[in-house]
Each structure stands twice: as C-alpha cells, then as structure tokens.
Scaffold this motif. Structure first.
Motif, PDB file in Angstrom:
ATOM      1  N   LEU A   1      -3.057   3.735   5.392  1.00  0.00           N
ATOM      2  CA  LEU A   1      -3.393   2.943   4.298  1.00  0.00           C
ATOM      3  C   LEU A   1      -3.969   2.192   3.746  1.00  0.00           C
ATOM      4  O   LEU A   1      -4.117   1.958   2.647  1.00  0.00           O
ATOM      5  N   SER A   2      -4.716   1.312   4.106  1.00  0.00           N
ATOM      6  CA  SER A   2      -6.334   0.578   4.851  1.00  0.00           C
ATOM      7  C   SER A   2      -6.795   1.205   3.881  1.00  0.00           C
ATOM      8  O   SER A   2      -8.185   0.806   2.536  1.00  0.00           O
ATOM      9  N   LYS A   3      -7.153   2.408   3.731  1.00  0.00           N
ATOM     10  CA  LYS A   3      -8.511   3.598   3.232  1.00  0.00           C
ATOM     11  C   LYS A   3      -8.402   4.155   1.645  1.00  0.00           C
ATOM     12  O   LYS A   3      -9.370   3.817   0.816  1.00  0.00           O
TER      13      LYS A   3
ATOM     14  N   ASP B   1      -9.379  -5.005  -2.519  1.00  0.00           N
ATOM     15  CA  ASP B   1      -9.957  -6.365  -2.509  1.00  0.00           C
ATOM     16  C   ASP B   1      -9.850  -5.887  -0.722  1.00  0.00           C
ATOM     17  O   ASP B   1     -10.822  -7.052   0.029  1.00  0.00           O
ATOM     18  N   GLY B   2      -9.166  -5.970  -0.436  1.00  0.00           N
ATOM     19  CA  GLY B   2      -9.294  -5.630   1.193  1.00  0.00           C
ATOM     20  C   GLY B   2      -7.489  -5.718   1.212  1.00  0.00           C
ATOM     21  O   GLY B   2      -6.444  -4.944   0.339  1.00  0.00           O
ATOM     22  N   VAL B   3      -6.733  -5.971   2.574  1.00  0.00           N
ATOM     23  CA  VAL B   3      -5.436  -5.410   3.097  1.00  0.00           C
ATOM     24  C   VAL B   3      -5.408  -6.453   4.227  1.00  0.00           C
ATOM     25  O   VAL B   3      -5.927  -7.327   4.830  1.00  0.00           O
ATOM     26  N   VAL B   4      -3.602  -6.736   4.423  1.00  0.00           N
ATOM     27  CA  VAL B   4      -2.459  -7.185   5.606  1.00  0.00           C
ATOM     28  C   VAL B   4      -2.693  -6.722   6.577  1.00  0.00           C
ATOM     29  O   VAL B   4      -2.232  -5.123   6.539  1.00  0.00           O
TER      30      VAL B   4
ATOM     31  N   ALA C   1       1.143  -1.479  -0.082  1.00  0.00           N
ATOM     32  CA  ALA C   1       0.089   0.691   0.255  1.00  0.00           C
ATOM     33  C   ALA C   1       0.835   1.277   0.068  1.00  0.00           C
ATOM     34  O   ALA C   1       0.489   2.502  -0.422  1.00  0.00           O
ATOM     35  N   ALA C   2       1.452   1.674   0.209  1.00  0.00           N
ATOM     36  CA  ALA C   2       3.108   2.359   0.872  1.00  0.00           C
ATOM     37  C   ALA C   2       3.490   3.023  -0.519  1.00  0.00           C
ATOM     38  O   ALA C   2       3.980   3.946  -1.085  1.00  0.00           O
ATOM     39  N   GLY C   3       3.102   2.161  -1.509  1.00  0.00           N
ATOM     40  CA  GLY C   3       3.848   2.442  -2.558  1.00  0.00           C
ATOM     41  C   GLY C   3       2.911   3.402  -3.902  1.00  0.00           C
ATOM     42  O   GLY C   3       3.396   4.080  -4.607  1.00  0.00           O
ATOM     43  N   GLY C   4       1.516   4.104  -2.719  1.00  0.00           N
ATOM     44  CA  GLY C   4       1.031   5.484  -3.435  1.00  0.00           C
ATOM     45  C   GLY C   4      -0.512   5.054  -3.634  1.00  0.00           C
ATOM     46  O   GLY C   4      -0.338   3.645  -5.123  1.00  0.00           O
TER      47      GLY C   4
END
Length: 236
Positions: free
Chosen positions: A148-150, A158-161, A95-98
């Motif tokens: 990062l989740s939002k 579809d979701g997050v780790v 997610a930190a890839g932006g």
C-alpha cells in the motif's frame, strides 16, 4: 519550559482526542504552534467542524485533518477538495481505496497554489495478522503495508501513516523524501490502549520517522508539557 533543540528528530503532532472544545483548548493553550502540529480526527471534526479549525489556524497552528477518506473516486475527489479549501496542512485518505481513488485524491489538489500534504493510511496500528485474515487478505501485515505504501507513492501522494517498525523499509522503497507519519507512540508507563503496533519516541528517531502522532499519552497526562519535554529529550 520546553527544550527547543528540535531539529533532526521526528516532529510531534498532537492528536486532540477530546469530545468537547473546552477540554481541547485547555491543552491547546499550553502548546507552542512553532513546535507542535495538531491533528483533528473524526470525533472532534464531527462535533466542532470547520469553525474549530479556523480558530486553531488563527492561533498559528498547522492542522492535520485525519478523516481517512475511503469511498468511490469521485466522492473522495470532492471530499479532498473540500478539506483542502479549509487551508489545512495535511489530510489523509485510505490507501486501501485503490489506485483510482488515490489518483483522484491527488488530482483534487492540482488547482491549489498551496496544497496540503496528502497522506495515505496503510494499516491501522490496532490491526493484527488475524484481522487481515478475517477480511480475506492472506499476505503478512508487513507486506500489506509495503504494498500500500508503494501504491500510494506511485500515485503521487506525499507519504503514509504506518506502524513505526515498517518506516525504514518504506524509506528504502520510496525514498527519503517520502513522509512517514506514525501513531502508537508510547513512553513512561503508558497503557497500549487499543493499539498493537507501538514504538517509543527513541525508536521513532532510529526508524527515520518524519512525524510522530501522540494522543492519549498527552491528552490524559496530568502535566502534558513535562511529558512532551521528556519525549523531545528522549529523541535527541
């Protein structure tokens, strides 16, 4: 014999944390593909590649390819498309890839009739607050995960780790259908290994987690089926 009353509890993804095929298959041969998913990470994919994934597919397993793509948007687009071509069930990006990178990853799956779930890694379970500070991030680890989740949700993933203790807040923020995948599951007298954010299987159910990832707790067990049965029973 495993207890197959396996509904309304988090589903189990087994992380194949091995450095050779023989050891991995010794465990795989014990598992029922109707009950468990398999996770292939960087080590096993580097050693065995797509041929191993094809073999696991032939045995009936759904595969979570956890390579955590994190690069410029065009590179992630192409890598995501290549991963989806393998017929996997789920794949991960960072997610930190932006925003642009996440959007490109999502776009890469547009042409697939049966596309894999696209999941964003928020913060590794090994991270502590001081680790964020060391890379110049001043907000709390919890806020970092929620942001990062939002972002991932807004980009159509579809979701997050994420660490298990943040799952309830993420569900409130992104909705019940947004998938939560949580590693760092510990039971019995497990060592924490190199993970700081850990929870028990029972907590995973309480926190409304969709999938729990279990690796060394199972792969290093003398009797992995007995331990898996205990984990399932503890969540019921």
């Amino acid at each position: 014999m495993l207890n197959t009353d396996y509904f309304n509890i988090p589903k189990i993804i087994i992380a194949l944390d091995f450095n050779n095929k023989k050891a991995a298959m010794k465990l795989v041969d014990l598992l029922d593909p109707s009950l468990f998913y398999l996770k292939i990470g960087k080590e096993m994919f580097t050693i065995l590649g797509k041929k191993f994934i094809n073999e696991l597919h032939q045995l009936g397993f759904n595969i979570f390819l956890d390579l955590k793509f994190h690069d410029i948007p065009n590179t992630v687009f192409n890598a995501t498309k290549a991963a989806a071509d393998l017929g996997i069930w789920m794949l991960s990006v960072h997610a930190a890839g932006g925003k642009k990178m996440l959007t490109y990853a999502k776009k890469a799956l547009k042409s697939f009739k049966k596309r894999p779930l696209l999941i964003a890694v928020t913060a590794l379970t090994s991270l502590k607050q001081e680790d964020l500070k060391n890379i110049g991030i001043q907000i709390s680890l919890q806020d970092y995960i929620l942001i990062l989740s939002k972002l991932s949700y807004d980009c159509g993933l579809d979701g997050v780790v994420c660490p298990g203790k943040e799952a309830e807040k993420i569900k409130l923020l992104c909705g019940d259908k947004y998938k939560i995948i949580t590693p760092g599951i510990r039971c019995f007298n497990d060592s924490n290994f190199d993970q700081n954010q850990t929870i028990t299987p029972k907590q995973a159910k309480k926190f409304l987690i969709d999938y729990i990832v279990i690796g060394r707790s199972i792969t290093s067990s003398i009797n992995p089926i007995k331990k898996l049965n205990f984990i399932i029973q503890s969540m019921q």
